[in-house]
Scaffold this active site. Structure first.
Site, short mmCIF file in Angstrom:
data_model
loop_
_atom_site.label_atom_id
_atom_site.label_comp_id
_atom_site.label_asym_id
_atom_site.label_seq_id
_atom_site.Cartn_x
_atom_site.Cartn_y
_atom_site.Cartn_z
CE1 TYR A 68 -3.77 2.41 0.67
CE2 TYR A 68 -2.43 3.25 2.47
CZ TYR A 68 -3.52 3.37 1.63
OH TYR A 68 -4.37 4.45 1.76
CG ASP B 50 5.97 3.61 0.71
OD1 ASP B 50 6.28 4.25 1.74
OD2 ASP B 50 4.81 3.52 0.29
CE LYS C 13 1.91 5.25 8.48
NZ LYS C 13 0.50 5.17 8.79
N1 HOZ Z 1 -4.19 1.95 6.68
C1 HOZ Z 1 -3.68 2.95 7.56
C2 HOZ Z 1 -2.47 2.48 8.28
N2 HOZ Z 1 -1.61 1.64 7.56
C3 HOZ Z 1 -4.77 3.35 8.49
C4 HOZ Z 1 -4.61 4.74 8.94
C5 HOZ Z 1 -5.79 5.26 9.74
O1 HOZ Z 1 -6.92 4.79 9.62
O2 HOZ Z 1 -5.56 6.19 10.49
#
Ligand code: HOZ
Length: 430
Positions: free
Chosen positions: A144, A239, A267
């Protein structure tokens, strides 16, 4: 545990926010129950609006490596806020944070800040296309890279949680340039290059995938990927939005011999504030506007409050590299504990740890790629998640996400978590 106030808050939110949430995974659709609404965090704990306390292994999906409300990060944010929230003009704190990053990563001479991981990757892809003059990109199923159009194909995370391969609203014309290969399978990469030998601008990979659960790439696979990219003049993008400063101080690059051409980060460099970044050697970054013609911009990019938070967080990490030994020890202890609890309950479980990141699948076999990940027993995961939550342990609410240790998670908290895992797993079996 009572969740009355959270349930009511979810119903209210549902009326005015699609699904009641601002990011789909949070809706708890992949697990049982409804999401606790959070009132505050403190160190390694979260407190919801019903007054329930949880040991927090999500840590805002990774950014909070020092836990909630770290005193030094908080102080630097307050100081920055007093000077002004945003200027849309250069500040020295951006340069300072950039210098820290450049000093750490061999693969980065210059870095540009943006406001999210999605933006970082979208911009890096544009730069790779602009720098190479090629249109095609290659990604891996289950990786992702945020929700920009050309990357929202067979991605993990929310798409996997909801069982959607890709999103309506993304024209096929946009994704026709996105080639797909299988994670940890070099033949699938060779096949893509055989079909498109001179047209692939870049290969983008999460070198430690964190969005199909935690699935690290094999070292040999990364080495072969590096060779293929170099042979074909395609840029290799790591990434590291999730793994950066999490798997090691320098992310996956710190524990692999393979070096990428470009890196995306996010992050942890914002310590909980919205920040992303992308960087590369100066020759590649020179294509970026205003040095070069590849356009990319943002009013809130390099936001002074976010930069201040990130700078304090990064300086603390650099000053305490031994933290990573502790993170690994704690994550390993937690995963070993889960594995023993599962064995006692006769449930199949496989686990992974990389620095402060951990992951587990209720599965018989090791997980090497997205298909393996999709084979996990998600019903058992949903029961386990609910059981843990009800006893005060906050785990990622999807079997396709990763867990995180922060400095504020103590050995005692891990012991308590493991004890609870024994109870919960035993009940799943019964
Ligand atoms: N898929 C996101 C983390 N890998 C979720 C982030 C969120 O919902 O804050």
């Amino acid at each position: 545990m009572a969740y009355d106030k959270s349930i009511a808050a979810f119903e209210e939110a549902y009326k005015v926010i699609p699904g009641g949430v601002d990011s789909p995974v949070r809706a708890f659709s992949g697990v049982e129950g409804t999401p606790p609404f959070i009132e505050r965090g403190e160190g390694g704990y979260l407190f919801d609006i019903d007054g329930n306390r949880y040991i927090d292994y999500v840590q805002s999906w990774g950014p909070l490596i020092f836990g909630h409300c770290d005193a030094q990060i908080e102080a630097s944010v307050i100081e920055a806020v007093k000077r002004g929230l945003s200027f849309g003009a250069p500040t020295t704190v951006e340069t300072e944070l950039a210098q820290e990053i450049v000093e750490l990563f061999d693969s980065i001479d210059k870095v540009r800040f943006v406001s999210s991981g999605t933006e970082a990757v979208m911009s890096a892809i544009r730069l790779a296309r602009g720098a190479t003059g090629r249109d095609n990109i290659l990604k891996f199923t289950g990786c992702y890279h945020g929700h920009s159009d050309s990357l929202l194909v067979e991605a993990g995370s929310g798409l996997a949680t909801f069982g959607t391969p890709s999103s309506p609203g993304v024209p096929a014309d946009l994704t026709k340039h996105t080639l797909l290969a299988t994670y940890n399978d070099i033949e699938s990469v060779q096949k893509c290059f055989a079909e498109s030998p001179d047209d692939i601008a870049c290969v983008i990979i999460e070198p430690i995938a964190g969005n199909m659960g935690l699935v690290p790439a094999d070292e040999e696979f990364l080495k072969q990927l590096r060779i293929i990219c170099t042979e074909h003049g395609a840029l290799l993008i790591f990434d590291e939005v999730m793994s950066g400063f999490r798997a090691s101080l320098t992310g996956a690059q710190g524990i692999s011999s393979v070096k990428p051409d470009m890196v995306t980060l996010g992050k942890v460099i914002g310590a909980g504030m919205p920040v992303g970044a992308f960087g590369a050697k100066a020759k590649i970054m020179a294509h970026l506007s205003p040095e070069g013609p590849v356009y990319q911009a943002g009013t809130l990019s390099g936001n002074p409050v976010a930069m201040a938070a990130g700078l304090t967080s990064l300086k603390k990490l650099k000053a305490n590299p031994e933290l990573y030994v502790d993170f690994t020890a704690k994550a390993t202890k937690l995963m070993d504990g889960f594995a023993k609890a599962a064995a006692a309950a006769n449930l199949p479980l496989v686990t992974e740890v990389r620095g402060s990141m951990f992951g587990f699948f209720f599965s018989e076999k090791a997980v090497k790629n997205f298909d393996d990940a999709l084979d996990n027993d998600s019903d058992t995961f949903a029961k386990f998640h609910k059981g843990m939550l009800d006893k005060g342990v906050y785990l990622a609410c999807s079997s396709y996400e990763t867990g995180f240790i922060c400095t504020q998670i103590s050995d005692e908290m891990i012991d308590e978590t493991i004890e609870i895992a024994y109870e919960v797993m035993a009940n799943i079996k019964g």
